[in-house]
Structures are given as C-alpha cells and as structure tokens.
Design a protein around this motif. Structure first.
Motif, PDB file in Angstrom:
ATOM      1  N   UNK A  82       0.818  -1.222   0.000  1.00 56.57           N
ATOM      2  CA  UNK A  82       0.000   0.000   0.000  1.00 56.57           C
ATOM      3  C   UNK A  82       0.846   1.264   0.000  1.00 56.57           C
ATOM      4  N   UNK A  83       1.905   1.268   0.803  1.00 56.79           N
ATOM      5  CA  UNK A  83       2.661   2.507   1.010  1.00 56.79           C
ATOM      6  C   UNK A  83       3.447   2.904  -0.221  1.00 56.79           C
ATOM      7  N   UNK A  84       4.089   1.947  -0.889  1.00 59.28           N
ATOM      8  CA  UNK A  84       4.904   2.312  -2.060  1.00 59.28           C
ATOM      9  C   UNK A  84       4.052   2.912  -3.181  1.00 59.28           C
ATOM     10  N   UNK A  85       2.969   2.249  -3.636  1.00 59.52           N
ATOM     11  CA  UNK A  85       2.197   2.876  -4.716  1.00 59.52           C
ATOM     12  C   UNK A  85       1.589   4.220  -4.313  1.00 59.52           C
ATOM     13  N   UNK A  86       1.190   4.352  -3.047  1.00 58.82           N
ATOM     14  CA  UNK A  86       0.632   5.644  -2.625  1.00 58.82           C
ATOM     15  C   UNK A  86       1.709   6.728  -2.637  1.00 58.82           C
ATOM     16  N   UNK A  87       2.897   6.423  -2.134  1.00 58.45           N
ATOM     17  CA  UNK A  87       3.990   7.396  -2.175  1.00 58.45           C
ATOM     18  C   UNK A  87       4.320   7.796  -3.605  1.00 58.45           C
ATOM     19  N   UNK A  88       4.345   6.817  -4.500  1.00 59.89           N
ATOM     20  CA  UNK A  88       4.666   7.102  -5.902  1.00 59.89           C
ATOM     21  C   UNK A  88       3.585   7.982  -6.525  1.00 59.89           C
TER      22      UNK A  88
END
Length: 873
Positions: free
Chosen positions: A512-518
C-alpha cells in the motif's frame, strides 16, 4: 517556452515495453507564464506527422502529469508523438518528436523454447547462422525479441546487442517471463549473419536464497529468440529459435550471482551440440516492465594499496555495485583472480561479512591483449584484491563499472556541513547500488533479495533522488503476482524465490505505502490502477487475520519483525526492539486500510472507499482504547511508539500535546540519541519537525557519536550501513552474521532533508507537485541549505541562508503550471521582504498565522528575507 521530458509510462523512448495503457507525461519550462491553458497531443506513424493515428486537438483536459492515449496499438510498431502547449500569457510551444515502439502484444510466437543437449551445469552459447539475400539498403528495420534463462547476453555478428546487462532481469519467473526487444537494424550484414546467445545461471537456476538452493525456478538453460526483419517493400523474414540452432560450450565456465564467474578466454572447442525444444510455453511471456540495467557511470581506482600482509588491493574510494573491467596482455593460461570486499581490517583485505558469497572473478588469459569483465554476476564492493596479475599493477588498467537500473537522477541537496553532504551522497549511493532491477537489501553478500520492508521504508527518499515511477511499477507488478496464490499475503521478499513465510506488518505494507507514495510524488494514478487489487488484497488479508482472532480491530496474530534492528530491545539475537509488536502491526493495519480508502476515492470507487475508511477508523479507535490512558498517556514508552502515534495520527483527540511532551522526555532519557529501528527511523525527524521539535530533529541529524547517522560518516562510510554500528570506533567490524555496509534503509532520513530541512513537499490533494507545500525549517547549526528537485511538473528549488547578522534569506523556484503555499518560520508579516519589496506592498496573498507567515505563490523565482522573531545565531 520549451517542452522537455516527454515520456511514455514515465520512460523516454521505450522500446518493446509493456504498454497496456500508454500514458504521456511532459514538462514545460523556460517561460514567464504561470499556467497551461491548453495542450495538444499528436501521434503518428512517421516523425514528419503526415500519417496521424491520434490527435487530441487543442484541449483543456490534457494533464502533463499523465494523459492516457486511448488508441488501439499495433504489434511491433513505432509511434511518434509530440506535444503542443498554450500558456496563460499567450506563449505556445511545440515539442520535438519523441517515440515509443510496441513489442509483440498478442501476436503469436513463431519461436520455440530451446535448451542445449549439454550437462545442465555447463554454460553454453546457442547460435544460428542465417543469410540475408537482399541488399542491406533494402532493410527497413530489424528487431530481436528475446528471453534467455536464467541470464543471457546476445551478440550478432560479434557485436553485443544493446547496452544493458543481466537480462531478462529479476522477477518471479514462475509467474511471468519478460522478453526484451532489440533494434538490430544496423548490426545486420548483407549475406551471412550469426547470432550467438550466451546463457548464465542467475537466480533462475543458480545458487540463491538463505538455503543456497539451486534450480529454484528451473533446472535447464533455455532460450526463446525471434528476429523479425522488415524490408522496404513490406515483406518480412523471421529467424526463430528452433531445433536447427546449435550449441557449443562457452568461455564462461561458471557463474553465480553470489560467487561470481570464471571466464576462460582461451577456451576453444569447435564441437557443436544439438539443441532440443523445451516446454516452457508462451503463456507466461510478457513484454518487459524492467528498466534496463546499465553501466550508469564509471570510477577509476583511488589508489593501489600494498597491505601489511602483502596483498595488492584496489581502493575504489566508493562502495559501489557492478564490477571491475580491466585491460591485460597476460600470457596464455595465466589466471587472474579478482576478489571483492567492502572494507579493510587492520589494513588488510577483508570480506567475512559476505558470509558464504565468494564474490570472485577468475579470468584465464588467451595470451592476447584483452579487456575483461564478468557477464552473469555483480558485486558490492569498495576494495578489490588482485591475485595473479601479469606485470605491474597500474590503476589506469582498471575501471569500476557502476551498474543500476536506468533511472534519471532528480534531486540534490547541499548544506554548509560537509558531513551532512556526505550523508546525502551515502544515501544516494545506497540507492544506486541496491536499485538494480529490484530494490535489494544488500548487493554484496549471499542475499541480495528484494526485501519489501526495506523498499517501503526508503520509497519516499527514493522518489526524490531518482525518477522511480517505472521502477516501482515493475516491483509492484511482481509484488501483486506473488500475492495471487497466497490469498493476499505479501512474502518477505519479492521476488519470493525460495524464501518461505511472510505476512509481517511493515514489510507487507509495501503493497500500500509504495504505490501511494509514488502517486503522491508523480501525480499519475496509473500505478494506483495497476496496484489497487494488490493493495486491497493485503488489507483484506490483515482483516481476515483480525476476524480470526476475535474481530478486535487489532492485529494480534502472525509473525512480525517489529521495530527491526532497534537499539532498545532485550534480545540482541533477534532484534525486534522493545516496542510492542501488536501495537506496530495494528498501527500499520490502520495506516494501510486508510491508504486503501484514499486510493479508492482517487479511482472513483466511492463505496469501497467508505468501507475501508470505516475499517481504518475502527482500528484507530481500538488502538486508542488498548494503548492510551484516559489522560492520553501511551502505555508503550519507546521512541518508536511515540513517533508512530504522532505520525499516523493515532493519539486520542485533544491529547497530542501530551504525547509531544512525552516524546521530548523520552529523548531526554535517551540522551537525545535515537534508539529506533526500521519502523521508527523513517518517521522520526519528520514527526519531530511537524510537532514543534525541529531543534531535536537537527540534534539527531547532527549527532556524530554512536548511534547516529553521522557516526558512520565520521568512520569513512560512503554508503548507508545496515546497523548503526556496523563498524566500531576502533575500525573493527561489529559482526559478520548480518552486517552489510551498503543497506539503504536508514538513508530514509534524506526524505526529511528534502521535505523539512529544505521544505519541498508534494500535497496529497493536488499530487505530483502541481501544488507544493514549501515548509523550510532552518536551524542555526547549519548556515545554508540548497535543494533542487526535478519534479513531475518541472524544476523546484529551495534555498535558505542564515546571514552573519542572524537574518534569514530564502530563495525559491516554482515550476510552470504549479503553485505553492510557502510557510516562513518565526516571521512577522510586516518585516518580510520579497524580491526587494515589502511583502505587504505586493499582490501576493499572505497572512500571519501564529509565529509563521503564509504566502501563496504561482510559478516563478522568489527571494524572501527578514529578521526572524527568534535568534538563529
């Protein structure tokens, strides 16, 4: 006005990439205008744009951050595109033509998978000779579509195809296989031509993983190759891999990612062997997602060392990843052995921390002058021990080839403190060394796996340092693929290879965190569209775990790493830290479910968004009930628990100030030094700066004794260490079991440097730096900070300086088609000057709020200066 950085799916001129949803992005610059009022995108078969296949017309709906082309793509076709932009001051600009070329798409394969009829351990070269009857001038184009397992390098007529290495890259081979596309038009000759494809083990069939297993994904070398030659008259000729190809023993006698390579330049064996078809099917084949792994830069040795024990060692001056290329004219049969290591001990070559990895390259000379390098391995190293060299060792004969995925460098930071500058470079070099197709945890020892937790923790910093959109898109695809037969659970590493288990909080939350950060960084929601099912499946997995243990809205089941490598734990053999693991897991349960809720809203999935928002609120309330007293005291008095409570907004309403005070008290007890591990460290300085403790954030940054970021710098580190004390003050390594000197995780401090020290922040509601929150937070212990970031909308710059008189000077550049809210610290509105005028005498919208001045800015350059309300000297 100029239009630059034209990209398709965030890749410049992509050849043969998977383009399921081709999305154009671009940057307009060099203009005094503020906003884009309209744009036009044209796509054609030719660079003259005579044969148009798509024309948006002048449109106000085109977003430079990502405009999806709704066209039906044809296989093996090159498309040219250009962009026209109209600005609010009447300026117009047309870009140069850029291009993208499709791979085979749904076109069936003529080629067959083949394997040599040699021993499965013997490295082979598969070859084919073919004739082109027509003159070369009649060739319009020629492409090779190739996948070789485990790794391959292809030569046509003796020339290497392409400038990338370690193809077909690293992914879950049991789930999908990437094929690459090569433009070989200029490589072909009239008459006879030859194709040679050398094959290596890679992680497909070589030794890999904690158990050092072989044949994880397959036990045979394999090749699929289809060459399509298109002539000017429209006819084509296809050369395909099949049983007519031949095999021979290669000059690579052995290769392994961990152990290195043996290359015998003098090996000659004219014996040819048959190949046979192997049933790998075509259903797993997919056009590439991986960015090419290239030699991105080169280094020359800093010096040649003679160690106290008599060894000859190259010092590259930098812990790097790649290999050494060298020139030699050694006599036939001479064996030259290079051994790679990260540090010296008592002045001598050392590499016990590589554990079982041999990390060697043995070259056996053919007696001629040669330039030698490995083919199917890579190394993490600063020092190289040389054995068997012929003649005098001359540093000029050696070149360090720095290998990483083909990502554009986008950010830079400079300060008045040389140690802080080196810390920034250490984090950047850690990213270079570990972003080699997958975000590895370490590039030198017998591991080199795509640990999900490490990638998640560092993703914010990674997106500032480099354009990582395409890199994380590929990693996300692999991550989602691994979930398919795990019921949503995320393995500890991606690709999972042979590592069992998974489902740990923080690590699994990479989903969840990586795609949201990107998405927030680049403003292109296509990564959310690709990953949404994966993101939701991960939270659903946690939800099921919760329901299975009583539906308490706390995550109490399963194995978790906790605050990995924290310094406040009681069991050094398994350093999960002192912070309650259920608290950490439940906090991430809340955080990830909230991200899924926000993602659903971005994608227009309103009902799903409401469902997961309700879930996240329930989890937060359960955490408050379980871990906070009625007066707001958290029951876990650790740095990490306090930091996470504030950062993730878990603190009960009205009790935030209490928690901030408790955090300060915690740090006083810890002598204002960090005790955090993988969970607390990424958020520690961000949380302090956001909550009135900016002075403490700088203290942690600038501490030079153990444990601190600068301790490693003072010890000569050129990358980020895995442990806060990987090397002890006396120069001795602290241990060998798990001790990488190139482990980027704690480099996550650099995100704070961009966001708070320099103050460059994206805004969730207007992502991709379309609106910027400028929040610089100076501290008297630094005299100046300069930061630049080539964002998705263009160049952002933020600088501040504390003058000798204690005044604050700020300089900012806001890119075209963007706006910013500037928050000036410790300022009085009537004292602020901008570009030589009193702020009150300008048309800029500004206001005083407490001790800060807020100013709304459009694109342009601005200089602010004033005497702050508190002393900065």
């Amino acid at each position: 006005m100029k239009i630059i950085n034209l990209k398709i799916n965030h890749i410049k001129n992509p050849l043969g990439f998977s383009l399921d949803k081709p999305t154009i992005s671009f940057v307009a610059c060099d203009t005094k205008a503020n906003l884009q009022v309209a744009a036009r995108i044209e796509v054609a078969y030719d660079k003259e744009f005579c044969n148009i296949v798509f024309d948006s017309g002048k449109s106000e709906q085109i977003d430079s951050l990502g405009f999806e082309l709704f066209i039906t793509l044809e296989p093996r076709t090159r498309y040219y595109y250009r962009v026209t932009v109209w600005a609010d001051n009447g300026e117009t600009a047309i870009s140069e033509a850029a291009w993208f070329e499709t791979a085979k798409l749904d076109e069936s394969w003529n080629a067959k998978w083949i394997t040599p009829t040699l021993d499965n351990k013997r490295h082979s070269v598969l070859s084919k000779k073919f004739n082109i009857q027509k003159s070369k001038r009649y060739i319009n184009s020629a492409r090779a579509y190739v996948c070789g397992l485990g790794l391959y390098e292809m030569n046509i007529n003796g020339k290497k195809c392409g400038d990338e290495y370690l193809t077909p890259n690293f992914n879950a081979y049991n789930k999908w296989l990437q094929y690459q596309t090569y433009d070989i038009t200029d490589t072909l000759a009239e008459g006879e031509n030859s194709i040679d494809v050398a094959l290596g083990n890679g992680l497909y069939k070589g030794r890999f993983g904690f158990d050092s297993e072989e044949n994880i994904y397959g036990d045979k070398f394999a090749l699929l190759c289809e060459v399509v030659i298109t002539f000017n008259d429209g006819t084509t000729e296809i050369i395909r891999s099949d049983e007519t190809w031949k095999a021979r023993k290669g000059k690579v006698l052995y290769s392994n990612i961990y152990d290195g390579e043996v290359y015998d330049a003098g090996f000659e064996d004219d014996t040819t062997y048959d190949v046979e078809e192997i049933d790998l099917g075509h259903d797993r084949l997919k056009a590439r997602l991986s960015l090419p792994v290239k030699i991105k830069e080169t280094l020359k040795p800093l010096e040649v060392i003679k160690t106290p024990s008599g060894e000859t060692v190259l010092d590259m001056g930098q812990n790097m990843v790649g290999w050494i290329e060298f020139r030699t004219n050694a006599p036939k049969g001479r064996e030259i052995l290079l051994q790679y290591g990260e540090l010296l001990q008592e002045g001598n070559f050392y590499r016990e921390n590589l554990r079982t990895a041999k990390a060697e390259f043995k070259y056996i000379s053919d007696g001629g002058e040669a330039v030698a390098r490995p083919h199917f391995t890579f190394y993490g190293f600063r020092y190289v021990k040389i054995n068997g060299w012929y003649g005098e060792v001359n540093a000029d004969d050696f070149t360090g080839c720095v290998l990483y995925s083909d990502m554009e460098l986008t950010g830079h930071i400079e300060t008045s403190n040389p140690l802080v500058n080196r810390l920034f470079l250490n984090a950047l070099w850690g990213q270079k060394g570990n972003f080699l197709d997958i975000p590895t945890d370490c590039p030198q020892r017998d591991e080199r796996m795509g640990w999900t937790g490490d990638a998640q923790v560092f993703s914010g910093t990674a997106c500032f340092n480099m354009d990582t959109f395409a890199f994380f898109t590929k990693y996300g695809y692999d991550l989602g693929s691994e979930q398919e037969d795990r019921n949503g659970m995320i393995p500890m590493v991606v690709p999972a290879a042979n590592l069992k288990g998974g489902g740990s909080s923080v690590w699994g939350d990479a989903a969840t965190i990586i795609p949201w950060n990107v998405y927030v960084q680049y403003g292109d929601k296509s990564i959310l569209e690709q990953q949404f099912d994966s993101m939701k499946a991960w939270v659903d997995y946690i939800w099921r775990e919760d329901n299975a243990s009583g539906s308490k809205r706390l995550w109490t089941k399963g194995f978790h790493f906790g605050d990995w490598l924290a310094l406040d734990g009681e069991d050094p053999s398994f350093p999960t830290g002192r912070t309650d693991i259920t608290f950490i897991s439940s906090a991430y349960y809340y955080y990830s479910s909230n991200i899924v809720a926000k993602t659903a809203k971005v994608l227009g999935k309103t009902d799903i968004g409401k469902e997961y928002e309700k879930l996240s609120n329930e989890v937060r309330e359960a955490i408050r009930d379980e871990y906070f007293s009625k007066n707001g005291r958290i029951t876990i008095n650790t740095q990490t628990a306090l930091i996470i409570s504030l950062f993730m907004d878990l603190v009960p309403e009205g009790k935030r100030e209490r928690t901030i005070n408790d955090l300060r008290e915690r740090f006083k007890k810890d002598n204002n030094h960090l005790k955090t591990g993988f969970v607390g460290t990424p958020y520690i300085c961000k949380t302090l700066s956001e909550n009135g403790c900016n002075d403490l954030a700088y203290t942690l940054l600038l501490n030079k004794d153990y444990p601190s970021w600068l301790y490693a710098v003072t010890m000569g580190a050129t990358t980020i260490w895995e442990r806060w004390n990987s090397v002890l003050p006396d120069g001795k390594i602290s241990g060998t079991d798990m001790n990488s000197l190139n482990h980027y995780t704690y480099g996550s401090i650099v995100e704070w440097m961009y966001r708070y020290m320099a103050g460059i922040n994206p805004v969730e509601d207007n992502p991709g730096f379309r609106h910027i929150k400028l929040l610089p937070k100076p501290d008297y212990r630094l005299k100046y900070v300069k930061a630049s970031y080539n964002s998705a909308v263009g160049l952002c710059e933020s600088q501040w300086e504390i003058t000798a008189e204690g005044k604050l000077n700020f300089k900012f550049i806001i890119p075209f088609n963007a706006s910013a809210t500037l928050i000036l610290p410790d300022a009085k509105l009537e004292n602020v000057k901008v570009n030589g005028k009193s702020l009150n005498d300008t048309l800029l919208i500004s206001r005083q709020k407490n001790e800060h001045v807020y100013v709304e800015l459009n694109s342009g350059s601005f200089e602010f200066y004033y005497e702050p309300e508190i002393a900065y000297i």
